[in-house]
Design a protein around this motif. Structure first.
Motif, PDB file in Angstrom:
ATOM      1  N   ASP A 141     -14.742   6.147  -9.028  1.00 16.52           N
ATOM      2  CA  ASP A 141     -15.270   6.295  -7.669  1.00 16.52           C
ATOM      3  C   ASP A 141     -16.029   5.053  -7.222  1.00 16.52           C
ATOM      4  O   ASP A 141     -16.071   4.730  -6.032  1.00 16.52           O
ATOM      5  CB  ASP A 141     -16.217   7.503  -7.605  1.00 16.52           C
ATOM      6  CG  ASP A 141     -15.469   8.830  -7.609  1.00 16.52           C
ATOM      7  OD1 ASP A 141     -14.288   8.844  -7.218  1.00 16.52           O
ATOM      8  OD2 ASP A 141     -16.069   9.844  -8.020  1.00 16.52           O
ATOM      9  N   HIS A 162      -4.403  11.877  -5.885  1.00 12.01           N
ATOM     10  CA  HIS A 162      -4.110  11.955  -4.452  1.00 12.01           C
ATOM     11  C   HIS A 162      -5.300  12.537  -3.692  1.00 12.01           C
ATOM     12  O   HIS A 162      -5.618  12.098  -2.579  1.00 12.01           O
ATOM     13  CB  HIS A 162      -2.869  12.813  -4.233  1.00 12.01           C
ATOM     14  CG  HIS A 162      -2.623  13.171  -2.797  1.00 12.01           C
ATOM     15  ND1 HIS A 162      -2.269  12.237  -1.849  1.00 12.01           N
ATOM     16  CD2 HIS A 162      -2.697  14.358  -2.142  1.00 12.01           C
ATOM     17  CE1 HIS A 162      -2.126  12.831  -0.674  1.00 12.01           C
ATOM     18  NE2 HIS A 162      -2.388  14.113  -0.828  1.00 12.01           N
ATOM     19  N   SER A 189      -6.958  -1.264  -7.154  1.00 10.93           N
ATOM     20  CA  SER A 189      -5.799  -1.796  -6.432  1.00 10.93           C
ATOM     21  C   SER A 189      -4.669  -0.781  -6.349  1.00 10.93           C
ATOM     22  O   SER A 189      -3.987  -0.675  -5.325  1.00 10.93           O
ATOM     23  CB  SER A 189      -5.296  -3.074  -7.110  1.00 10.93           C
ATOM     24  OG  SER A 189      -4.899  -2.817  -8.455  1.00 10.93           O
ATOM     25  N   ARG A 236      -2.736  -7.600  -5.568  1.00 11.05           N
ATOM     26  CA  ARG A 236      -3.713  -6.833  -4.803  1.00 11.05           C
ATOM     27  C   ARG A 236      -5.123  -7.023  -5.357  1.00 11.05           C
ATOM     28  O   ARG A 236      -5.312  -7.336  -6.534  1.00 11.05           O
ATOM     29  CB  ARG A 236      -3.361  -5.334  -4.825  1.00 11.05           C
ATOM     30  CG  ARG A 236      -2.116  -4.994  -4.030  1.00 11.05           C
ATOM     31  CD  ARG A 236      -1.772  -3.513  -4.148  1.00 11.05           C
ATOM     32  NE  ARG A 236      -2.848  -2.661  -3.683  1.00 11.05           N
ATOM     33  CZ  ARG A 236      -3.021  -2.258  -2.426  1.00 11.05           C
ATOM     34  NH1 ARG A 236      -2.154  -2.639  -1.499  1.00 11.05           N
ATOM     35  NH2 ARG A 236      -4.026  -1.471  -2.079  1.00 11.05           N
ATOM     36  N   ASP A 267       3.178   4.414  -1.557  1.00  6.42           N
ATOM     37  CA  ASP A 267       3.430   5.170  -2.789  1.00  6.42           C
ATOM     38  C   ASP A 267       4.909   5.070  -3.145  1.00  6.42           C
ATOM     39  O   ASP A 267       5.763   4.916  -2.262  1.00  6.42           O
ATOM     40  CB  ASP A 267       3.049   6.639  -2.607  1.00  6.42           C
ATOM     41  CG  ASP A 267       1.558   6.837  -2.378  1.00  6.42           C
ATOM     42  OD1 ASP A 267       0.781   5.955  -2.799  1.00  6.42           O
ATOM     43  OD2 ASP A 267       1.176   7.865  -1.782  1.00  6.42           O
ATOM     44  N   PHE A 301      -8.540   9.856  -4.413  1.00  6.36           N
ATOM     45  CA  PHE A 301      -8.365   8.453  -4.012  1.00  6.36           C
ATOM     46  C   PHE A 301      -7.181   8.357  -3.038  1.00  6.36           C
ATOM     47  O   PHE A 301      -6.166   7.717  -3.344  1.00  6.36           O
ATOM     48  CB  PHE A 301      -8.109   7.577  -5.246  1.00  6.36           C
ATOM     49  CG  PHE A 301      -9.132   7.758  -6.338  1.00  6.36           C
ATOM     50  CD1 PHE A 301     -10.345   7.087  -6.312  1.00  6.36           C
ATOM     51  CD2 PHE A 301      -8.881   8.614  -7.409  1.00  6.36           C
ATOM     52  CE1 PHE A 301     -11.281   7.249  -7.309  1.00  6.36           C
ATOM     53  CE2 PHE A 301      -9.812   8.785  -8.429  1.00  6.36           C
ATOM     54  CZ  PHE A 301     -11.024   8.110  -8.375  1.00  6.36           C
ATOM     55  N   PRO A 302      -7.292   8.964  -1.873  1.00  2.00           N
ATOM     56  CA  PRO A 302      -6.144   9.036  -0.960  1.00  2.00           C
ATOM     57  C   PRO A 302      -5.693   7.689  -0.418  1.00  2.00           C
ATOM     58  O   PRO A 302      -4.543   7.556   0.018  1.00  2.00           O
ATOM     59  CB  PRO A 302      -6.659   9.940   0.172  1.00  2.00           C
ATOM     60  CG  PRO A 302      -8.144   9.779   0.138  1.00  2.00           C
ATOM     61  CD  PRO A 302      -8.495   9.597  -1.298  1.00  2.00           C
ATOM     62  N   ASP A 303      -6.555   6.679  -0.439  1.00  2.00           N
ATOM     63  CA  ASP A 303      -6.201   5.377   0.127  1.00  2.00           C
ATOM     64  C   ASP A 303      -5.708   4.381  -0.919  1.00  2.00           C
ATOM     65  O   ASP A 303      -5.424   3.225  -0.580  1.00  2.00           O
ATOM     66  CB  ASP A 303      -7.416   4.786   0.855  1.00  2.00           C
ATOM     67  CG  ASP A 303      -7.865   5.657   2.021  1.00  2.00           C
ATOM     68  OD1 ASP A 303      -6.994   6.253   2.676  1.00  2.00           O
ATOM     69  OD2 ASP A 303      -9.091   5.758   2.262  1.00  2.00           O
ATOM     70  N   THR A 304      -5.625   4.806  -2.158  1.00  2.11           N
ATOM     71  CA  THR A 304      -5.152   3.917  -3.232  1.00  2.11           C
ATOM     72  C   THR A 304      -3.689   4.231  -3.528  1.00  2.11           C
ATOM     73  O   THR A 304      -3.361   5.377  -3.838  1.00  2.11           O
ATOM     74  CB  THR A 304      -5.989   4.109  -4.517  1.00  2.11           C
ATOM     75  OG1 THR A 304      -7.374   3.889  -4.215  1.00  2.11           O
ATOM     76  CG2 THR A 304      -5.546   3.140  -5.601  1.00  2.11           C
ATOM     77  N   PRO A 305      -2.806   3.246  -3.419  1.00  4.19           N
ATOM     78  CA  PRO A 305      -1.378   3.522  -3.645  1.00  4.19           C
ATOM     79  C   PRO A 305      -1.105   3.974  -5.073  1.00  4.19           C
ATOM     80  O   PRO A 305      -1.778   3.548  -6.009  1.00  4.19           O
ATOM     81  CB  PRO A 305      -0.692   2.182  -3.338  1.00  4.19           C
ATOM     82  CG  PRO A 305      -1.767   1.155  -3.457  1.00  4.19           C
ATOM     83  CD  PRO A 305      -3.043   1.839  -3.068  1.00  4.19           C
ATOM     84  N   ARG A 306      -0.105   4.842  -5.205  1.00  2.00           N
ATOM     85  CA  ARG A 306       0.297   5.349  -6.511  1.00  2.00           C
ATOM     86  C   ARG A 306       1.782   5.087  -6.719  1.00  2.00           C
ATOM     87  O   ARG A 306       2.588   5.280  -5.815  1.00  2.00           O
ATOM     88  CB  ARG A 306       0.024   6.850  -6.613  1.00  2.00           C
ATOM     89  CG  ARG A 306      -1.462   7.232  -6.597  1.00  2.00           C
ATOM     90  CD  ARG A 306      -1.639   8.723  -6.366  1.00  2.00           C
ATOM     91  NE  ARG A 306      -1.071   9.117  -5.081  1.00  2.00           N
ATOM     92  CZ  ARG A 306      -0.402  10.249  -4.880  1.00  2.00           C
ATOM     93  NH1 ARG A 306      -0.202  11.092  -5.876  1.00  2.00           N
ATOM     94  NH2 ARG A 306       0.073  10.534  -3.683  1.00  2.00           N
ATOM     95  N   GLY A 339       0.774  -1.240   0.000  1.00  2.00           N
ATOM     96  CA  GLY A 339       0.000   0.000   0.000  1.00  2.00           C
ATOM     97  C   GLY A 339       0.798   1.278   0.000  1.00  2.00           C
ATOM     98  O   GLY A 339       0.228   2.356   0.213  1.00  2.00           O
TER      99      GLY A 339
END
Length: 265
Positions: A117, A150, A122, A64, A42, A153-158, A40
């Motif tokens: 949304d 960011h 993942s 994921r 970044d 979708f703050p909880d989705t890794p980038r 998870g």
């Protein structure tokens, strides 16, 4: 992440690497990057062309839960994206896709953001991340708007990936994509198979034809006969992973879909 989670992610990632891609082991920093994203985190990945950047997001995408959204400046076939858009949207919402390649222009459309949304995601992979720099976004202006990932979708890794970024450009990528908490993995940019040669030309004015002949000879000896040319497959749009993407090797031609559970007899 605790030690047990890290070990589990490493085992899963290695299994995917071996069973889907046919490689026995990761190279250089690939394993650390993959584990970090699976857990998870970044990441900003700087790796030379041919160094295996794609595996750094494709393997986590297969480990994921949800669909990995890959933002790429590669131009997809416009006719195909129009024909397939409804099918792809349904697969995305239903969680049937593991990887979805999308142009930044398509991503920034309000309808596409609304779809995301409501979709299980993942990770986000931002390929050719140097396009957000002060010279890159002139080429693809939508890249500079990707900070919305960011915010929305703050909880989705980038994971941002590039093979072209000096120190100032790296800092600019971090700032423009809000990757301030991202871990930076730098494998360098050196490609031993590329050589640069500078020769002094003393006879340009006195015998230009002879100079041009020498130049053509130098090119013919040191440059490949085939060059990369734009094609219809590089038109803007939306497309699931295909055969020309390594992630699609074990998937269907129309996309890398999740395996279906066997039907009861």
């Amino acid at each position: 992440a605790n030690h047990a989670d890290t070990t589990a992610s490493q085992n899963s990632a290695l299994h995917v690497l071996q069973s889907v891609y046919g490689y026995e082991a990761f190279r250089n920093q690939q394993a650390d990057i993959v584990d970090h994203v699976i857990l998870g985190g970044d990441a900003l990945v700087l790796m030379p062309t041919g160094g295996g950047k794609s595996l750094c997001f494709q393997v986590p995408a297969l480990v994921r839960e949800g669909t990995a959204i890959v933002i790429s400046p590669l131009i997809a076939l416009m006719q195909d994206q129009v024909m397939e858009v409804n099918e792809v949207e349904n697969q995305l919402i239903n969680g049937e896709l593991e990887l979805l390649y999308i142009a930044p222009e398509r991503l920034m459309m309000p309808r596409m953001l609304q779809l995301l949304d409501n979709a299980p995601l993942s990770l986000f992979a931002i390929d050719e991340a140097h396009c957000v720099s002060q010279w890159g976004h002139d080429f693809r202006p939508e890249y500079i708007k990707l900070t919305v990932l960011h915010e929305r979708f703050p909880d989705t890794p980038r994971v941002a990936l590039t093979a072209t970024a000096d120190g100032p450009t790296q800092r600019e990528i971090i700032e423009r994509l809000s990757l301030h908490n991202a871990r930076v993995f730098n494998d360098g940019f050196d490609r031993p198979n590329i050589r640069y040669r500078i020769t002094e030309n003393r006879c340009t004015l006195c015998c230009p034809s002879q100079s041009a002949q020498k130049y053509r000879g130098l090119l013919s000896r040191n440059w490949p006969r085939r060059s990369r040319r734009p094609s219809r497959r590089r038109m803007d749009g939306l497309r699931p992973a295909r055969r020309h993407h390594p992630a699609a090797n074990a998937g269907q031609f129309r996309g890398r879909r999740k395996p279906q559970a066997p039907r009861a007899a």
